[in-house]
Design an enzyme around this catalytic site. Structure first.
Site, PDB file in Angstrom:
ATOM      1  N   GLU A 289       0.832  -1.195   0.000  1.00 22.83           N
ATOM      2  CA  GLU A 289       0.000   0.000   0.000  1.00 22.83           C
ATOM      3  C   GLU A 289       0.877   1.261   0.000  1.00 22.83           C
ATOM      4  O   GLU A 289       1.833   1.373   0.782  1.00 22.83           O
ATOM      5  CB  GLU A 289      -0.871  -0.057   1.264  1.00 22.83           C
ATOM      6  CG  GLU A 289      -1.804   1.097   1.490  1.00 22.83           C
ATOM      7  CD  GLU A 289      -2.625   0.921   2.766  1.00 22.83           C
ATOM      8  OE1 GLU A 289      -3.623   1.633   2.908  1.00 22.83           O
ATOM      9  OE2 GLU A 289      -2.251   0.072   3.615  1.00 22.83           O
TER      10      GLU A 289
ATOM     11  N   LYS B  93      -9.174   2.312  -2.162  1.00 26.10           N
ATOM     12  CA  LYS B  93      -9.479   1.651  -0.896  1.00 26.10           C
ATOM     13  C   LYS B  93     -10.882   2.050  -0.450  1.00 26.10           C
ATOM     14  O   LYS B  93     -11.289   3.204  -0.556  1.00 26.10           O
ATOM     15  CB  LYS B  93      -8.433   2.067   0.144  1.00 26.10           C
ATOM     16  CG  LYS B  93      -8.491   1.340   1.458  1.00 26.10           C
ATOM     17  CD  LYS B  93      -7.278   1.746   2.309  1.00 26.10           C
ATOM     18  CE  LYS B  93      -7.206   1.001   3.627  1.00 26.10           C
ATOM     19  NZ  LYS B  93      -5.961   1.310   4.368  1.00 26.10           N
TER      20      LYS B  93
ATOM     21  N   CYS C 149      -5.471  -3.357   2.423  1.00 27.79           N
ATOM     22  CA  CYS C 149      -5.244  -3.416   3.869  1.00 27.79           C
ATOM     23  C   CYS C 149      -6.521  -3.538   4.696  1.00 27.79           C
ATOM     24  O   CYS C 149      -7.102  -4.598   4.811  1.00 27.79           O
ATOM     25  CB  CYS C 149      -4.403  -2.227   4.303  1.00 27.79           C
ATOM     26  SG  CYS C 149      -3.614  -2.478   5.924  1.00 27.79           S
TER      27      CYS C 149
ATOM     28  N   TYR D 293     -15.583 -59.407  -4.284  1.00 33.19           N
ATOM     29  CA  TYR D 293     -16.992 -59.048  -4.238  1.00 33.19           C
ATOM     30  C   TYR D 293     -17.757 -60.051  -3.372  1.00 33.19           C
ATOM     31  O   TYR D 293     -17.674 -61.256  -3.560  1.00 33.19           O
ATOM     32  CB  TYR D 293     -17.566 -59.032  -5.654  1.00 33.19           C
ATOM     33  CG  TYR D 293     -18.930 -58.404  -5.759  1.00 33.19           C
ATOM     34  CD1 TYR D 293     -19.069 -57.028  -5.888  1.00 33.19           C
ATOM     35  CD2 TYR D 293     -20.087 -59.183  -5.727  1.00 33.19           C
ATOM     36  CE1 TYR D 293     -20.314 -56.442  -5.980  1.00 33.19           C
ATOM     37  CE2 TYR D 293     -21.335 -58.613  -5.823  1.00 33.19           C
ATOM     38  CZ  TYR D 293     -21.448 -57.234  -5.946  1.00 33.19           C
ATOM     39  OH  TYR D 293     -22.690 -56.650  -6.038  1.00 33.19           O
TER      40      TYR D 293
END
Length: 638
Positions: free
Chosen positions: A46, A115, A173, A476
């Site tokens: 940022e 933001k 942020c 089986y």
């Protein structure tokens, strides 16, 4: 980016607060370093172009002009990089200032994402300088950093034309820390990769919380999440920053670093995420809006080497402490399932065919735990050994010792004469040791167990495991059948760890016999021994169970195509198996998995303990007559 793997990175460049020229140089260097490593998507922190801690300097045109000028420098210096990058800087628009992520590629700005949630508490006073994306009445278009038109808009998605599953969204942020992060809507609209540009300061304990936010959000949104944090260059006055960079995918951290600059790199599998979203009916997409042509981008397709962790044992935690916790949890879940069935049927006892092999050993350990949970005497467990033509002294002895050590009732029923009589009745020669020779013994054992359960008012506990069900390695209506199958969702590799865990926990003579069972080759013991030793070793016939469990996890749980399963196997088992061997057993896995579905279509009940199960009533619905041609053809054409 072949097979859906996109190499991504979070980077923390060195910066000087308010020194945009220096910061641009560091950003350019880090971008070029990332591109050299094959990174296709890069997130930077940022406001990294100016520095996050500029304070009231953000309001001055000198700083803002310098940042815009240096962004133009970054664009011109990275025009040749085949990489999408998001970096943070302030952006002016209509007398307001926005804290933005600038998304760039090949010298062009694809979009400006502001933001949304602007903190104004504690040490953060961003509302003093920055407006929220919520203040925008719609997309704004402005000339910026030498580009005639750039879109400033919240919620912009960046679509990769060359890999449609790659859709990138951005939040900044604080956006992650709120009750309704923008990434939730971004993911609902199709974003498979979220970039978070952050400047989160460091205080004791905050890293753990930050990590839980990132991993939790990636799990909730079934997405990749790249978190780029500001580093020590921001540390000033009262705040310290650590550069806590993370890459997460669907709840798991793929790569992470802290207290150092530079890059953290891994690969996010966007095709895997797309598959999981299709599988989950609870993943509700929002209406998909047309994407702006400005935000579309292309990346060159390639196949860079993988660096993300791929465990050769995907069912088993690598950490010893976590592994022990998982073992105890699985044993408890399985025992609780059996406890409920014993209570509901009012069974007087539990009948377990105890061969001295791994699977039956785990079954009786689970049964003993169920009896303990019920508060019942373990003498109510009837352990039955049924020696025949292939039984060795070692397995027969281990079965008896284990039953004694667990306090179970033990009985031997030699089925040799009964099977010989059956052979005489149907005209089967004792010299013909074909499938009839083997299966007749397995079915006779099951008949004995069922009849003893009727005789004692009991319930037959099944012993077959998940790996055997995947391969159809069961007779089986023989060992395929029981009244409650406690091992049905436990793969063979995990069976070994569960038995080893119990060996360590019990210790003494019980621990010793469990360790000897672990050392015994896996075998159904249906062919006569050679020189007193086991002659029939399962893994020589069907292949190593560690490979089949790996194939099962990626081919069935995640639906990966055969070529991708093989690629991951080559990576995970490098130095242990060559490509030819891996391919041989992968073909065998697909062939057997498809041809043996009819056995799985009529399985007895059993507790689900993990993310992979083949119960026809639960996680796996497949017609018994499905054809494997498409999958086998892909392997043949590799």
């Amino acid at each position: 980016m072949r097979d859906g793997f996109v190499k991504v990175a979070a980077g923390t460049p060195k910066i000087r607060v308010a020194d945009c020229e220096y910061n641009a140089g560091q950003i350019i260097a880090l971008m070029k370093e990332a591109a050299a490593q094959g990174v296709k998507v890069l997130a930077l922190p940022e406001l990294c172009l100016t520095g996050y801690t500029c304070g009231d300097l953000f309001l001055q045109d000198t700083l803002l002009d310098g940042a815009e000028r240096e962004l133009a420098t970054i664009l011109s210096e990275t025009v040749g990089l085949d990489m999408l990058t998001a970096l943070g800087m302030p952006v002016r628009c209509e007398n307001k200032l926005y804290n933005c992520a600038v998304v760039i590629q090949k010298g062009l700005i694809l979009g400006l994402v502001p933001k949304t949630h602007i903190p104004n508490y504690g040490e953060f006073y961003e509302a003093r300088w920055f407006a929220s994306a919520a203040d925008l009445t719609g997309p704004k278009y402005l000339p910026f950093a030498g580009q005639d038109m750039v879109e400033l808009s919240s919620g912009t998605l960046f679509h990769c034309v060359s890999l449609p599953e790659l859709v990138v969204g951005v939040e900044i942020c604080e956006d992650l820390w709120v009750s309704q992060p923008p990434s939730a809507q971004l993911a609902a609209r199709g974003a498979s990769l979220i970039l978070n540009l952050s400047a989160s300061d460091e205080v004791a304990g905050k890293a753990d919380y930050r990590r839980s936010l990132v991993t939790g959000q990636s799990a909730r949104l079934v997405c990749g999440y790249v978190y780029a944090d500001a580093g020590e260059g921001e540390s000033s006055t009262d705040l310290v920053f650590s550069g806590h960079d993370m890459i997460a995918e669907n709840g798991a951290v793929l790569a992470e670093k802290r207290f150092e600059g530079g890059l953290v790199v891994s690969e996010v599998d966007v095709k895997k995420l797309s598959y999981e979203r299709r599988r989950m009916s609870s993943f509700s997409p929002a209406p998909i809006l047309p994407c702006s042509p400005l935000s579309s981008f292309e990346l060159e397709m390639g196949q860079p080497p993988l660096t993300r962790p791929i465990s050769p044992t995907p069912f088993i935690p690598s950490d010893a402490g976590h592994r022990a916790e998982r073992c105890e949890e699985i044993l408890t879940i399985s025992a609780l399932g059996l406890k409920k069935r014993l209570e509901h049927t009012n069974a007087a006892c539990a009948v377990v065919g105890l061969s001295g092999g791994l699977d039956s050993t785990l079954a009786i350990l689970i049964t003993a735990k169920a009896f303990d949970l019920l508060g019942r005497d373990r003498k109510g467990i009837l352990a039955v050994t049924m020696p025949c033509f292939g039984t060795t002294k070692r397995t027969r002895s281990n079965a008896e010792i284990l039953a004694q050590e667990l306090g179970a009732d033990f009985r031997e029923v030699n089925i040799g004469r009964a099977v010989e009589q059956h052979f005489a009745d149907i005209g089967q020669s004792m010299d013909d040791q074909s499938v009839t020779f083997e299966n007749a013994q397995a079915r006779e054992r099951t008949q004995v167990l069922m009849d003893l359960a009727n005789l004692t008012g009991g319930l037959v506990v099944g012993t077959g495991d998940l790996s055997e069900l995947a391969l159809g390695w069961a007779t089986y209506n023989g060992d395929h059948m029981s009244m409650y199958a406690v091992n049905a969702s436990i793969p063979k590799t995990l069976v070994r760890h569960l038995v080893a865990y119990e060996a360590d926990r019990l210790g003494g003579r019980a621990g010793d016999v469990l360790r000897d069972i672990l050392d015994t080759p896996v075998s159904p013991e249906l062919l006569p021994p050679k020189d007193g030793e086991i002659a029939q070793k399962t893994e020589d016939l069907v292949g190593p169970y560690e490979l089949h469990d790996f194939y099962l996890y990626y081919a069935i749980r995640w639906g990966f195509p055969p070529r991708k399963v093989l690629r991951l196997a080559q990576y995970a088992f490098e130095g242990r198996y060559d490509r030819k061997t891996l391919l041989k057993w992968l073909k065998n896995f697909y062939r057997r998995f498809f041809s043996q579905q009819f056995k799985r279509s009529c399985l007895p009940d059993g507790p689900k303990v993990g993310s992979v199960t083949l119960s026809p009533r639960g996680d796996w619905r497949m017609p018994s007559d499905a054809v494997a041609k498409l999958w086998l053809d892909e392997l043949e054409n590799l």
